[in-house]
Motif scaffolding. Structure first.
Motif, PDB file in Angstrom:
ATOM      1  N   ARG A   1       0.845  -1.207  -0.039  1.00  0.00           N
ATOM      2  CA  ARG A   1       0.150   0.016  -0.037  1.00  0.00           C
ATOM      3  C   ARG A   1       0.869   1.372   0.388  1.00  0.00           C
ATOM      4  NH1 ARG A   1      -4.303  -0.344   4.873  1.00  0.00           N
ATOM      5  NH2 ARG A   1      -2.139  -1.136   5.874  1.00  0.00           N
TER       6      ARG A   1
ATOM      7  N   GLU B   1       3.621   4.007  -0.608  1.00  0.00           N
ATOM      8  CA  GLU B   1       4.058   4.708  -2.099  1.00  0.00           C
ATOM      9  C   GLU B   1       5.529   4.198  -2.369  1.00  0.00           C
ATOM     10  OE1 GLU B   1       2.331   6.367  -4.239  1.00  0.00           O
ATOM     11  OE2 GLU B   1       0.436   5.950  -2.946  1.00  0.00           O
TER      12      GLU B   1
ATOM     13  N   THR C   1      -5.063   2.432  -6.692  1.00  0.00           N
ATOM     14  CA  THR C   1      -3.842   3.336  -6.235  1.00  0.00           C
ATOM     15  C   THR C   1      -4.769   4.397  -5.423  1.00  0.00           C
ATOM     16  OG1 THR C   1      -4.067   4.681  -8.170  1.00  0.00           O
ATOM     17  CG2 THR C   1      -2.792   2.731  -8.288  1.00  0.00           C
ATOM     18  N   ARG C   2      -4.107   5.283  -4.798  1.00  0.00           N
ATOM     19  CA  ARG C   2      -4.465   6.264  -3.893  1.00  0.00           C
ATOM     20  C   ARG C   2      -5.076   7.227  -5.038  1.00  0.00           C
ATOM     21  NH1 ARG C   2       0.045   7.951   0.718  1.00  0.00           N
ATOM     22  NH2 ARG C   2      -0.236   5.732   1.941  1.00  0.00           N
TER      23      ARG C   2
END
Length: 423
Positions: A201, A203, A304-305
């Motif tokens: 999770r 980055e 993704t975020r």
């Protein structure tokens, strides 16, 4: 009736037992010594903590890891990781020398009775004690992401489910997580010929620095002292002052326990991962489905975020996603006893300054106390403070007349239903 029953024979249970025996308590120890280290970690792994920070604890500090290593012709050096197999063997050596006889049977139930507690073993025998120290390690608290829980063990497993990784030779495996367990598992898989990727999770992956030399100038030591959890004053506080950590406000303790010393790989595994393992960062699994057809496997959907959605297919998923120590996962406790425990906001059991739970006479040790005493309780290094402090608490409880007294525990009383996790 025994004075103390120790349930569990890992680093915390064995250390507690050694100190209890030294204090003259009538003692019984149940559990297979170092079981999780022997049976639930793949061969080829190394201990992440420094050797000098990985001692089990006895009252005279006679049975240290460096002493055992020397007996095996190995020098335990700062900055040199110890093989997992050697550490597990050290724990068995410690059990033989520093602890009264260990009964290797598993406890299946702990129930309060008049004057104390009754424990039932796997073969039906009952053992009674005035107090109990529960040192059950991490295995009851396995955490697998919700999206993966509907799949069977042939498709999804936890990193702690494996004593070896041979079954994955030549197969495609996705390891979920960004911490040491995930990265070292991925390295071992790649080295045995598996096609492996890491899905995290975060980055980016975090890596611990190479530790500075043990002997340093005074000013470097003053700026960033060594501690059992790494260099720096913050780590020193977590490592060396758990009693003071316990005095912090509960919200502060919970925040630190959840965020301090977050996922990171050891410096010595980095060169084994980066050239050999595909790394997919900034992605969270949102759904997992079994693939039909002759080849089978799993389809993972991720996001993704920024909201970008992706999919990948793999033959097996290993979730190296840690452990969540909550009251509702302490299933060997009688339901009435478990439901009566006071819990902190994160669902973990509240403990007093001597590791006593809200049920008088029931003491807790290890990961379940991290929100009470800090990140050191997630590591072997915390066993020394725990053993010394907990045994003082047991003696205090026995002098007070056993479980009939009142335990002093911070925090409000909450029933387990109010703190039940998603597991």
């Amino acid at each position: 009736m025994y004075d103390l029953l120790v349930v569990g024979a890992g680093p915390y249970g064995l250390s507690i037992a050694s100190h209890a025996a030294g204090a003259g308590l009538r003692l019984r120890v149940l559990g297979r010594p170092m079981a999780s280290w022997r049976d639930h970690m793949p061969r080829g792994m190394y201990l992440k903590s420094e050797p000098w920070a990985s001692n089990l604890s006895d009252p005279d500090s006679r049975w240290r890891l460096d002493t055992y290593c020397a007996s095996q012709g190995v020098e335990a050096r700062h900055g040199q990781p110890i093989p997992l197999e050697m550490f597990a063997s050290y724990g068995q050596w410690f059990a033989h020398n520093a602890v009264p006889e260990v009964d290797e049977r598993t406890v299946t139930r702990v129930t309060p009775v008049a004057g104390g507690f009754e424990a039932v073993t796997e073969d039906g025998e009952t053992v009674r004690a005035r107090t109990v120290a529960l040192a059950i390690g991490v295995l009851p608290f396995v955490e697998i992401p919700g999206a993966l829980r509907g799949l069977g063990p042939d498709l999804v497993s936890h990193s702690s489910h494996h004593s070896d990784l041979d079954r994955f030779r030549g197969r495609d495996v996705t390891v979920i997580g960004g911490g040491q367990a995930a990265l070292e598992t991925a390295a071992l898989l790649a080295e045995q010929g598996s096609r492996v990727r890491v899905l995290a999770r975060a980055e980016q992956l975090n890596w611990n620095d190479v530790p500075p030399p043990w002997e340093r100038s005074w000013w470097r030591s003053a700026r960033a002292p060594h501690s059992g959890l790494g260099c720096g004053w913050r780590n020193w506080f977590y490592s060396e002052r758990p009693g003071l950590f316990h005095r912090l406000p509960e919200p502060t303790r919970a925040r630190i326990a959840a965020t301090a010393l977050g996922p990171a790989g050891a410096w010595w595994v980095r060169d084994r991962v980066e050239p050999a393992v595909e790394v997919l960062v900034g992605q969270e699994v949102t759904d997992a489905r079994e693939l039909t057809g002759a080849d089978g496997g799993v389809r993972l959907d991720t996001v993704t975020r920024s909201g970008e959605r992706r999919s990948l297919e793999t033959e097996h998923v290993i979730a190296a996603t840690g452990f969540k120590a909550t009251c509702d996962r302490m299933s060997l406790l009688d339901s009435q006893l478990g439901d009566s425990l006071s819990a902190l906001g994160d669902g973990s059991p509240a403990v007093g300054r001597h590791f006593e739970s809200s049920h008088p006479g029931l003491f807790l040790a290890g990961l379940v106390t991290a929100s009470g005493f800090g990140p050191a309780m997630r590591f072997v290094h915390g066993a020394t403070f725990t053993a010394e402090t907990l045994v003082r608490g047991v003696r205090r409880r026995l002098r007070a007349g056993g479980p009939a007294g009142d335990a002093v525990v911070p925090g409000p009383r909450r029933r387990r239903e109010g703190v039940r996790s998603a597991g």
